[in-house]
Design a protein around this motif. Structure first.
Motif, PDB file in Angstrom:
ATOM      1  N   ARG A  13      -7.181  13.620   4.908  1.00  0.00           N
ATOM      2  CA  ARG A  13      -5.946  12.718   5.264  1.00  0.00           C
ATOM      3  C   ARG A  13      -5.325  12.317   3.966  1.00  0.00           C
ATOM      4  O   ARG A  13      -4.149  12.419   3.756  1.00  0.00           O
ATOM      5  N   ALA A  14      -6.120  11.733   3.048  1.00  0.00           N
ATOM      6  CA  ALA A  14      -5.699  11.189   1.516  1.00  0.00           C
ATOM      7  C   ALA A  14      -5.324  12.247   0.917  1.00  0.00           C
ATOM      8  O   ALA A  14      -4.444  11.942   0.236  1.00  0.00           O
ATOM      9  N   MET A  15      -5.701  13.501   1.063  1.00  0.00           N
ATOM     10  CA  MET A  15      -5.474  14.442  -0.016  1.00  0.00           C
ATOM     11  C   MET A  15      -4.304  15.252   0.575  1.00  0.00           C
ATOM     12  O   MET A  15      -3.725  16.247  -0.119  1.00  0.00           O
ATOM     13  N   VAL A  16      -3.730  15.258   1.596  1.00  0.00           N
ATOM     14  CA  VAL A  16      -2.290  15.894   2.385  1.00  0.00           C
ATOM     15  C   VAL A  16      -1.274  15.975   1.548  1.00  0.00           C
ATOM     16  O   VAL A  16      -0.396  16.719   1.064  1.00  0.00           O
ATOM     17  N   THR A  17      -1.179  14.571   0.790  1.00  0.00           N
ATOM     18  CA  THR A  17       0.202  14.224  -0.131  1.00  0.00           C
ATOM     19  C   THR A  17      -0.136  14.512  -1.457  1.00  0.00           C
ATOM     20  O   THR A  17       0.354  14.267  -2.520  1.00  0.00           O
ATOM     21  N   LYS A  18      -1.077  15.441  -1.787  1.00  0.00           N
ATOM     22  CA  LYS A  18      -1.718  15.961  -3.006  1.00  0.00           C
ATOM     23  C   LYS A  18      -2.078  14.866  -3.955  1.00  0.00           C
ATOM     24  O   LYS A  18      -1.552  14.509  -5.232  1.00  0.00           O
ATOM     25  N   SER A  19      -2.618  13.584  -3.480  1.00  0.00           N
ATOM     26  CA  SER A  19      -2.990  12.557  -4.399  1.00  0.00           C
ATOM     27  C   SER A  19      -3.725  12.867  -5.538  1.00  0.00           C
ATOM     28  O   SER A  19      -4.621  13.776  -5.561  1.00  0.00           O
ATOM     29  N   LYS A  20      -3.318  12.234  -6.757  1.00  0.00           N
ATOM     30  CA  LYS A  20      -4.256  12.500  -7.767  1.00  0.00           C
ATOM     31  C   LYS A  20      -5.350  11.402  -8.327  1.00  0.00           C
ATOM     32  O   LYS A  20      -6.060  11.588  -9.038  1.00  0.00           O
TER      33      LYS A  20
ATOM     34  N   ALA B 108       2.697   6.235  -2.602  1.00  0.00           N
ATOM     35  CA  ALA B 108       3.677   6.879  -3.090  1.00  0.00           C
ATOM     36  C   ALA B 108       3.548   7.486  -4.702  1.00  0.00           C
ATOM     37  O   ALA B 108       3.903   8.505  -5.116  1.00  0.00           O
ATOM     38  N   ALA B 109       2.789   6.451  -5.423  1.00  0.00           N
ATOM     39  CA  ALA B 109       2.438   6.790  -6.694  1.00  0.00           C
ATOM     40  C   ALA B 109       0.974   7.718  -6.885  1.00  0.00           C
ATOM     41  O   ALA B 109       0.891   7.873  -8.221  1.00  0.00           O
ATOM     42  N   GLY B 110       0.690   8.177  -5.596  1.00  0.00           N
ATOM     43  CA  GLY B 110      -0.661   9.153  -5.773  1.00  0.00           C
ATOM     44  C   GLY B 110      -1.796   8.641  -5.547  1.00  0.00           C
ATOM     45  O   GLY B 110      -2.865   9.134  -5.947  1.00  0.00           O
TER      46      GLY B 110
ATOM     47  N   THR C 276       0.966  -1.057   0.117  1.00  0.00           N
ATOM     48  CA  THR C 276       0.134  -0.009   0.065  1.00  0.00           C
ATOM     49  C   THR C 276       0.876   1.264  -0.010  1.00  0.00           C
ATOM     50  O   THR C 276       0.303   2.104  -0.538  1.00  0.00           O
ATOM     51  N   ALA C 277       1.977   1.173   0.653  1.00  0.00           N
ATOM     52  CA  ALA C 277       3.059   2.609   0.715  1.00  0.00           C
ATOM     53  C   ALA C 277       3.356   2.910  -0.849  1.00  0.00           C
ATOM     54  O   ALA C 277       3.396   4.042  -1.034  1.00  0.00           O
TER      55      ALA C 277
END
Length: 527
Positions: free
Chosen positions: A158-165, A82-84, A77-78
């Motif tokens: 929380r899921a969008m903190v890392t700017k997930s695409k 990391a791939a967004g 999952t990590a």
């Protein structure tokens, strides 16, 4: 298609095989930026397996997964994160003992010279929440102080903190009311407009059509097709999910004659406004002696939820129940059994059989529970009952001491049916009793249902196979989005296609049919 942007994520010909089961069979799937893409399919279609492949939980056996055009192999999952690619599951995975801001920033806190800089961490949490229109939330308030709906939005933040695409939402509305769903949809649309690709999974048809831009249908682990929402009406969607085209559905009729039951008689079971918040909208239901009542609807429609409330497996928080005209409270399986109601679960492997126990022990479980564990059933009675039901249903192999996990699915289902009939019920609830079993075992169980009804037992029959419901039932309750949307008395003109039409009707249309209405009246209301 012309003028479409490049997919953020694309799955090409992905297959995953488990022992004896091909969970995904050369499935194609893609997620485009700025779209809500809904994944549809019945139970066992492969939706969960595909999501787990996209999130690194499962490795695909063949095919490829591309992110921004580059093939990726997720080791867990990590690496998917990391791939967004971020996921928010049906059950919110947050820490209620922490604050809202701590949950938003968990694992991504802002650090200073001597550890976490909580002022900057909360400031960053506020920025993320504000980006999603949630700036009014106090990041220092306990998470436990806000509603489940807002907790769901905190999980998305929380899921969008890392700017997930890519954001995967797996049944996010299952426990929300209408106002909370609209709040969630506002956030989803905001993220979509920011270019995020959203994979949405839901069994609520109205919600699917309210939020989706594109729909992909899976069936039995295989890819059926990808469609723009505007090009796929509800009836076509349902027919693709269940694997019957519209013409085939029209050809499936009922072999029963028009029902002439005297419905002025006191029903065996009656409920007024029976419901449970987040599970079932208050529902009226009557079941008469010797009647087979079918519950029709897609997976997640509320069929199982209604059956569980009738039996007492779930405790209702609304409604009045009467057994043979007498007001009764049924709030647990023990009280259900005490009132001669039996329920055979849809998930026989997890909630039905006890795999390491013998056939004998599995048959006797409910009878022993009915008597109480301090009053053991005499060995002679055990032998008699086990022999009776093994012979009645031709359980093979004919060895009562064999562990039930070694039996075929059809024989396991026959043992479960014997278990509940041994309690001598007046009302028997059968939830997907023919799922995953061979044709011969299916015919045996269908014949048993008809025999039980002829003998005076009331039966509720739940099945995803609409033609099976139509063939066996005298009356059919039609469920959608956790509520009853129609009810028809069976007859020669009632078809699986007509049931699909009622399920597919927009919730604003009139789809309710009185039990004493003629079928052509129902059709007239829907046209």
């Amino acid at each position: 298609m012309a003028n479409e942007p490049l997919p953020i994520v694309e799955v090409r010909g992905a297959s995953i095989t488990f022992p004896g089961v091909k969970a995904l069979d050369e499935v194609n799937f893609r997620l485009l930026p700025g779209e809500v893409h809904t994944l549809m399919g019945e139970n066992g279609a492969g939706k969960s397996t595909l999501i787990k492949a996209l999130t690194g939980v499962y490795q695909i056996d063949s095919g490829s997964i591309l992110v921004f055009g580059t093939e990726r192999r997720f080791s867990g999952t990590a690496s998917a994160q990391a791939a967004g690619i971020s996921t928010v599951y049906q059950e919110v995975n947050l820490c209620t003992n922490l604050t809202i801001g701590e949950n938003v920033m968990l694992g991504h806190e802002t650090r200073g010279l001597v550890g976490i800089n909580w002022r900057k961490t909360h400031a960053r949490a506020h920025e993320v929440l504000a980006d999603m229109g949630l700036g009014d939330l106090d990041t220092r308030a306990p998470l436990s102080s806000i509603s489940i709906a807002l907790q769901q939005l905190v999980a998305i933040s929380r899921a969008m903190v890392t700017k997930s695409k890519v954001l995967i939402l797996d049944e996010p509305t299952s426990s929300l009311d209408a106002a909370e769903v609209e709040m969630l949809f506002g956030v989803i649309r905001r993220l979509r407009d920011q270019g995020v690709a959203i994979l949405f999974v839901s069994h609520f048809l109205d919600q699917v059509y309210a939020i989706s831009d594109r729909i992909t249908v899976l069936r039995n682990g295989g890819f059926v097709g990808e469609y723009l929402k505007r090009d796929l009406d509800r009836t076509e969607l349902i027919s693709k999910m269940i694997g019957k085209d519209i013409n085939a559905l029209r050809a499936l009729g009922s072999n029963r004659q028009v029902d002439e039951r005297d419905r002025t008689q006191t029903p065996v079971y009656a409920a007024d406004e029976l419901g449970r918040k987040g599970s079932l909208t208050p529902t009226d239901i009557e079941i008469h002696k010797g009647e087979v009542v079918g519950f029709a609807g897609l997976l997640g429609s509320g069929r199982t939820e209604l059956a569980r409330l009738i039996f007492g497996a779930d405790k209702p928080d609304a409604g009045t129940v009467r057994l043979k005209g007498k007001k009764t409270t049924i709030s647990s399986p023990v009280s259900g059994l005490a009132n001669h109601i039996a329920y055979s679960t849809e998930n026989r492997r997890e909630d039905g059989i006890v795999g390491d126990l013998s056939i004998r022990e599995n048959i006797m479980l409910a009878v022993q529970a009915q008597r109480g564990w301090m009053r053991r059933v005499p060995a002679r009675d055990v032998d008699r009952m086990v022999k009776t039901y093994m012979e009645r249903f031709s359980v093979r192999p004919n060895d009562p001491d064999r562990p039930i996990r070694l039996l075929s699915g059809g024989n396991q289902q026959k043992v479960l049916l014997g278990r509940w009939l041994a309690t001598d019920p007046e009302l028997l609830l059968l939830d997907e009793p023919t799922r995953g079993i061979d044709v011969g075992a299916k015919a045996d169980i269908q014949e048993t249902v008809a025999e039980l009804a002829e003998g005076g037992m009331s039966v509720v029959f739940i099945s995803s196979e609409l033609e099976e419901v139509v063939r066996l039932s005298e009356r059919i309750l039609i469920m959608k989005d956790h509520q009853k949307v129609g009810e028809v008395v069976n007859g020669p003109d009632v078809t699986a296609e007509r049931i699909v039409s009622i399920i597919a009707a927009d919730s604003g249309e009139k789809a309710e049919a009185r039990t004493d209405a003629l079928v052509d009246e129902v059709e007239g209301e829907l046209e």
